[in-house]
Design a protein around this motif. Sequence first.
Motif, PDB file in Angstrom:
ATOM      1  N   GLY A  33      -2.469   5.438   1.193  1.00 44.22           N
ATOM      2  CA  GLY A  33      -3.123   4.210   1.625  1.00 44.22           C
ATOM      3  C   GLY A  33      -3.712   3.351   0.517  1.00 44.22           C
ATOM      4  O   GLY A  33      -4.253   2.278   0.780  1.00 44.22           O
ATOM      5  N   CYS A  37      -0.249  -2.996   5.311  1.00 46.29           N
ATOM      6  CA  CYS A  37      -1.689  -3.300   5.412  1.00 46.29           C
ATOM      7  C   CYS A  37      -2.598  -2.124   5.056  1.00 46.29           C
ATOM      8  O   CYS A  37      -3.817  -2.285   4.988  1.00 46.29           O
ATOM      9  CB  CYS A  37      -2.022  -3.828   6.812  1.00 46.29           C
ATOM     10  SG  CYS A  37      -2.148  -2.550   8.085  1.00 46.29           S
ATOM     11  N   GLY A  38      -2.023  -0.919   4.872  1.00 45.40           N
ATOM     12  CA  GLY A  38      -2.835   0.220   4.435  1.00 45.40           C
ATOM     13  C   GLY A  38      -3.517   0.995   5.553  1.00 45.40           C
ATOM     14  O   GLY A  38      -4.206   1.985   5.285  1.00 45.40           O
ATOM     15  N   PHE A  62       0.393   6.101   6.011  1.00 47.89           N
ATOM     16  CA  PHE A  62      -0.271   4.797   6.022  1.00 47.89           C
ATOM     17  C   PHE A  62       0.752   3.664   6.003  1.00 47.89           C
ATOM     18  O   PHE A  62       1.862   3.832   5.500  1.00 47.89           O
ATOM     19  CB  PHE A  62      -1.201   4.681   4.804  1.00 47.89           C
ATOM     20  CG  PHE A  62      -2.308   5.688   4.802  1.00 47.89           C
ATOM     21  CD1 PHE A  62      -3.519   5.422   5.436  1.00 47.89           C
ATOM     22  CD2 PHE A  62      -2.143   6.928   4.184  1.00 47.89           C
ATOM     23  CE1 PHE A  62      -4.538   6.366   5.453  1.00 47.89           C
ATOM     24  CE2 PHE A  62      -3.150   7.885   4.198  1.00 47.89           C
ATOM     25  CZ  PHE A  62      -4.352   7.599   4.835  1.00 47.89           C
ATOM     26  N   CYS A  63       0.340   2.516   6.547  1.00 53.00           N
ATOM     27  CA  CYS A  63       1.213   1.345   6.597  1.00 53.00           C
ATOM     28  C   CYS A  63       1.348   0.742   5.197  1.00 53.00           C
ATOM     29  O   CYS A  63       0.331   0.419   4.564  1.00 53.00           O
ATOM     30  CB  CYS A  63       0.629   0.313   7.568  1.00 53.00           C
ATOM     31  SG  CYS A  63       1.559  -1.239   7.599  1.00 53.00           S
ATOM     32  N   SER A  64       2.587   0.569   4.732  1.00 53.16           N
ATOM     33  CA  SER A  64       2.790   0.014   3.396  1.00 53.16           C
ATOM     34  C   SER A  64       2.519  -1.488   3.366  1.00 53.16           C
ATOM     35  O   SER A  64       2.444  -2.093   2.304  1.00 53.16           O
ATOM     36  CB  SER A  64       4.221   0.302   2.927  1.00 53.16           C
ATOM     37  OG  SER A  64       5.151  -0.217   3.869  1.00 53.16           O
ATOM     38  N   PHE A 108       0.834  -1.203   0.000  1.00 54.80           N
ATOM     39  CA  PHE A 108       0.000   0.000   0.000  1.00 54.80           C
ATOM     40  C   PHE A 108       0.874   1.261   0.000  1.00 54.80           C
ATOM     41  O   PHE A 108       1.996   1.246   0.515  1.00 54.80           O
ATOM     42  CB  PHE A 108      -0.921   0.006   1.223  1.00 54.80           C
ATOM     43  CG  PHE A 108      -1.902  -1.138   1.240  1.00 54.80           C
ATOM     44  CD1 PHE A 108      -3.137  -1.031   0.610  1.00 54.80           C
ATOM     45  CD2 PHE A 108      -1.568  -2.343   1.861  1.00 54.80           C
ATOM     46  CE1 PHE A 108      -4.031  -2.097   0.613  1.00 54.80           C
ATOM     47  CE2 PHE A 108      -2.452  -3.411   1.862  1.00 54.80           C
ATOM     48  CZ  PHE A 108      -3.691  -3.297   1.241  1.00 54.80           C
ATOM     49  N   CYS A 109       0.306   2.346  -0.529  1.00 55.58           N
ATOM     50  CA  CYS A 109       1.019   3.622  -0.589  1.00 55.58           C
ATOM     51  C   CYS A 109       1.087   4.242   0.809  1.00 55.58           C
ATOM     52  O   CYS A 109       0.050   4.435   1.450  1.00 55.58           O
ATOM     53  CB  CYS A 109       0.290   4.564  -1.547  1.00 55.58           C
ATOM     54  SG  CYS A 109       1.000   6.215  -1.598  1.00 55.58           S
ATOM     55  N   SER A 110       2.292   4.548   1.267  1.00 62.56           N
ATOM     56  CA  SER A 110       2.444   5.135   2.601  1.00 62.56           C
ATOM     57  C   SER A 110       1.982   6.592   2.637  1.00 62.56           C
ATOM     58  O   SER A 110       1.836   7.173   3.699  1.00 62.56           O
ATOM     59  CB  SER A 110       3.904   5.035   3.057  1.00 62.56           C
ATOM     60  OG  SER A 110       4.745   5.663   2.108  1.00 62.56           O
TER      61      SER A 110
END
Lengths: 175, 175
Positions: free
Chosen positions: A8, B7-8, B3-5, A3-5
């Motif tokens: 998201g 789990c989002g 955001f967490c790369s 996912f994109c940091s």
Amino acid sequence: MKFCSNCGSPVARRVPPGDNLPRWICDACGEIHYQNPKLVVGTVPEHDGRLLLCRRAIEPRYGYWTLPAGFMENDETTGQAALRETLEEAGARVELGAPFSMISVPRVNQVHVFYLARLGVLEFKPGEESLEVALFDEAAIPWKEIAFRTVATTLRLWFADRARGAFTFHAEDIS
Amino acid sequence: MKFCSNCGSPVARRVPPGDNLPRWICDACGEIHYQNPKLVVGTVPEHDGRLLLCRRAIEPRYGYWTLPAGFMENDETTGQAALRETLEEAGARVELGAPFSMISVPRVNQVHVFYLARLGVLEFKPGEESLEVALFDEAAIPWKEIAFRTVATTLRLWFADRARGAFTFHAEDIS
């Protein structure tokens, strides 16, 4: 990376325009997430011809011996990282010398840098990531229980340089 | 980082247990996202006493002169990164020598490494990130138009070492 940091959204892996390597790209916000090698920095602490090694209390290579070293942090210099890791892992305040070895390990995307260092007073103790810390003369180095090839290489280079009476900087690769 | 790369989920910034620095942490999946300095690697390409510089076609420092250098990629060694960047930015295939300078720039979380290099045949041309590429003797170096302090420092060290007749490895910090 899934996912994109930044936003998201899920990321996709492809070569961006004008680039020639695949990257993680976010099509929602346009962010390109580059991934680059990390620096591991440490010292070769010497006292009266003996070197200070730490026995690892963490994986990987739990129970094996290493030189004090660890990942360089943001907001510090390589020299500061070397001093910090030596204090954290070996409880030792060393006098930092010149950089001694720089070893690329592309298999794990790391570059290891070790500094010459002098342990003046005989004060050291294991930090949270070490089981024990001890001084070894050349004959006592536990070569078969050294944690990492970069450490074994650096130790061999150090004793070879000492034997010829001059320490110089060494660059190597471990494939 | 928002955001967490992995789990989002949104991330929070705090010191993890057993650590002493704030990190981006995902409370949903438990991932800790470490951020570390990046290596910028390049060369000091020399031909008959003159050095090859590139005028930047990209920001930052568009239009200023630099040595060929760029971010080290995963899956390569520092030497491979130096050769690749020299080919990409200056269109030059150099013969790589020893590492010459290693300069920490904690303000931007970078460590710059420059290798000695010899440009044998006079073949070079600007890559996509360069406006022009040219050889300069010491008197012609555009000191006021050098893009980065690490490059100016490396150039000064290079000419000083040449003047005393021996090139050695230099470690510096730029605060």
